[in-house]
Design a protein around this motif. Structure first.
Motif, PDB file in Angstrom:
ATOM      1  N   GLY A  82       0.798  -1.217   0.000  1.00 43.87           N
ATOM      2  CA  GLY A  82       0.000   0.000   0.000  1.00 43.87           C
ATOM      3  C   GLY A  82       0.829   1.265   0.000  1.00 43.87           C
ATOM      4  N   TYR A  83       0.148   2.375   0.210  1.00 43.99           N
ATOM      5  CA  TYR A  83       0.792   3.679   0.140  1.00 43.99           C
ATOM      6  C   TYR A  83       1.108   4.269   1.501  1.00 43.99           C
ATOM      7  CZ  TYR A  83      -0.325   3.511  -4.782  1.00 43.99           C
ATOM      8  OH  TYR A  83      -0.389   3.141  -6.092  1.00 43.99           O
ATOM      9  N   SER A  84       0.570   3.704   2.563  1.00 39.34           N
ATOM     10  CA  SER A  84       0.877   4.226   3.893  1.00 39.34           C
ATOM     11  C   SER A  84       2.322   3.901   4.260  1.00 39.34           C
ATOM     12  CB  SER A  84      -0.074   3.637   4.937  1.00 39.34           C
ATOM     13  OG  SER A  84       0.104   2.237   5.024  1.00 39.34           O
ATOM     14  N   ALA A  85       2.939   4.797   4.988  1.00 38.18           N
ATOM     15  CA  ALA A  85       4.345   4.600   5.367  1.00 38.18           C
ATOM     16  C   ALA A  85       4.491   3.376   6.276  1.00 38.18           C
ATOM     17  CB  ALA A  85       4.871   5.835   6.082  1.00 38.18           C
ATOM     18  N   PRO A  86       5.478   2.544   6.008  1.00 35.46           N
ATOM     19  CA  PRO A  86       5.685   1.361   6.845  1.00 35.46           C
ATOM     20  C   PRO A  86       6.354   1.726   8.166  1.00 35.46           C
ATOM     21  CG  PRO A  86       7.369   1.466   5.155  1.00 35.46           C
ATOM     22  CD  PRO A  86       6.417   2.603   4.892  1.00 35.46           C
ATOM     23  N   SER A  87       6.287   0.791   9.088  1.00 37.51           N
ATOM     24  CA  SER A  87       6.914   0.970  10.401  1.00 37.51           C
ATOM     25  C   SER A  87       8.436   0.997  10.263  1.00 37.51           C
ATOM     26  CB  SER A  87       6.517  -0.182  11.316  1.00 37.51           C
ATOM     27  OG  SER A  87       7.094  -1.394  10.832  1.00 37.51           O
ATOM     28  N   ALA A  88       9.090   1.428  11.322  1.00 41.58           N
ATOM     29  CA  ALA A  88      10.560   1.456  11.335  1.00 41.58           C
ATOM     30  C   ALA A  88      11.120   0.053  11.147  1.00 41.58           C
ATOM     31  CB  ALA A  88      11.059   2.070  12.642  1.00 41.58           C
ATOM     32  N   GLU A  89      10.463  -0.969  11.733  1.00 36.95           N
ATOM     33  CA  GLU A  89      10.945  -2.347  11.591  1.00 36.95           C
ATOM     34  C   GLU A  89      10.870  -2.816  10.141  1.00 36.95           C
ATOM     35  OE1 GLU A  89      10.770  -6.584  13.870  1.00 36.95           O
ATOM     36  OE2 GLU A  89       8.950  -5.382  13.917  1.00 36.95           O
ATOM     37  N   ILE A  90       9.790  -2.483   9.461  1.00 36.91           N
ATOM     38  CA  ILE A  90       9.682  -2.864   8.044  1.00 36.91           C
ATOM     39  C   ILE A  90      10.712  -2.099   7.218  1.00 36.91           C
ATOM     40  CG2 ILE A  90       8.212  -2.712   5.989  1.00 36.91           C
ATOM     41  CD1 ILE A  90       5.933  -3.689   7.730  1.00 36.91           C
ATOM     42  N   ARG A  91      10.930  -0.849   7.536  1.00 35.72           N
ATOM     43  CA  ARG A  91      11.950  -0.076   6.817  1.00 35.72           C
ATOM     44  C   ARG A  91      13.337  -0.705   6.982  1.00 35.72           C
ATOM     45  NH1 ARG A  91      10.615   5.150   5.110  1.00 35.72           N
ATOM     46  NH2 ARG A  91       8.521   5.755   5.683  1.00 35.72           N
ATOM     47  N   GLU A  92      13.566  -1.345   8.119  1.00 35.46           N
ATOM     48  CA  GLU A  92      14.862  -1.971   8.387  1.00 35.46           C
ATOM     49  C   GLU A  92      14.960  -3.385   7.812  1.00 35.46           C
ATOM     50  OE1 GLU A  92      18.707  -2.558   9.864  1.00 35.46           O
ATOM     51  OE2 GLU A  92      17.588  -0.697   9.786  1.00 35.46           O
ATOM     52  N   ARG A  93      13.888  -4.194   7.975  1.00 34.66           N
ATOM     53  CA  ARG A  93      13.983  -5.625   7.678  1.00 34.66           C
ATOM     54  C   ARG A  93      12.982  -6.140   6.643  1.00 34.66           C
ATOM     55  NH1 ARG A  93      12.987  -8.802  12.713  1.00 34.66           N
ATOM     56  NH2 ARG A  93      13.742 -10.458  11.401  1.00 34.66           N
ATOM     57  N   GLY A  94      12.127  -5.278   6.127  1.00 32.89           N
ATOM     58  CA  GLY A  94      11.045  -5.770   5.280  1.00 32.89           C
ATOM     59  C   GLY A  94      11.056  -5.246   3.859  1.00 32.89           C
ATOM     60  N   ILE A  95       9.889  -5.349   3.222  1.00 27.02           N
ATOM     61  CA  ILE A  95       9.695  -4.876   1.854  1.00 27.02           C
ATOM     62  C   ILE A  95       8.404  -4.063   1.819  1.00 27.02           C
ATOM     63  CG2 ILE A  95       8.536  -7.034   1.184  1.00 27.02           C
ATOM     64  CD1 ILE A  95       9.673  -6.615  -1.642  1.00 27.02           C
ATOM     65  N   TRP A  96       8.441  -2.952   1.105  1.00 18.58           N
ATOM     66  CA  TRP A  96       7.285  -2.079   0.940  1.00 18.58           C
ATOM     67  C   TRP A  96       6.908  -2.095  -0.527  1.00 18.58           C
ATOM     68  CZ3 TRP A  96       7.584   3.923   1.929  1.00 18.58           C
ATOM     69  CH2 TRP A  96       6.319   4.486   1.825  1.00 18.58           C
ATOM     70  N   MET A  97       5.694  -2.545  -0.826  1.00 18.84           N
ATOM     71  CA  MET A  97       5.247  -2.687  -2.215  1.00 18.84           C
ATOM     72  C   MET A  97       3.980  -1.877  -2.426  1.00 18.84           C
ATOM     73  SD  MET A  97       5.526  -6.830  -2.191  1.00 18.84           S
ATOM     74  CE  MET A  97       4.718  -6.896  -0.594  1.00 18.84           C
ATOM     75  N   GLU A  98       3.896  -1.145  -3.535  1.00 17.48           N
ATOM     76  CA  GLU A  98       2.622  -0.521  -3.872  1.00 17.48           C
ATOM     77  C   GLU A  98       1.715  -1.620  -4.405  1.00 17.48           C
ATOM     78  OE1 GLU A  98       1.128   0.098  -7.017  1.00 17.48           O
ATOM     79  OE2 GLU A  98       2.678  -0.858  -8.162  1.00 17.48           O
TER      80      GLU A  98
END
Length: 77
Positions: A35-51
């Motif tokens: 989605g378009y909402s900003a991810p958490s700090a943990e996801i920014r460090e260890r995850g993936i953000w996909m539109e």
């Protein structure tokens, strides 16, 4: 440690979608943020953000591997 043996991955989900996903699956790991909402700090460090404009975000094959792998409950010991 591949998607096929991971508790987060679901091949069955792919069967209900378009034929283009045949043989692939989808991951419900908390480290996959859609989605378009900003991810958490943990996801920014260890995850993936996909539109996710079209509702499918990220399909993977059964032999894809991931550092967030966890054994399925019914997996042999």
């Amino acid at each position: 440690m591949t998607c096929k043996t991971c508790r987060h991955w679901d091949l069955e989900d792919a069967k209900s979608r378009s034929p283009q996903f045949l043989g692939m699956g989808f991951c419900d790991s908390a480290f996959f943020h859609e989605g378009y909402s900003a991810p958490s700090a943990e996801i920014r460090e260890r995850g993936i953000w996909m539109e996710n404009d079209e509702g499918w975000a990220c399909a993977t094959g059964p032999a894809f591997g991931c550092v967030h792998w966890e054994a399925k409950a019914d997996a042999p010991a």
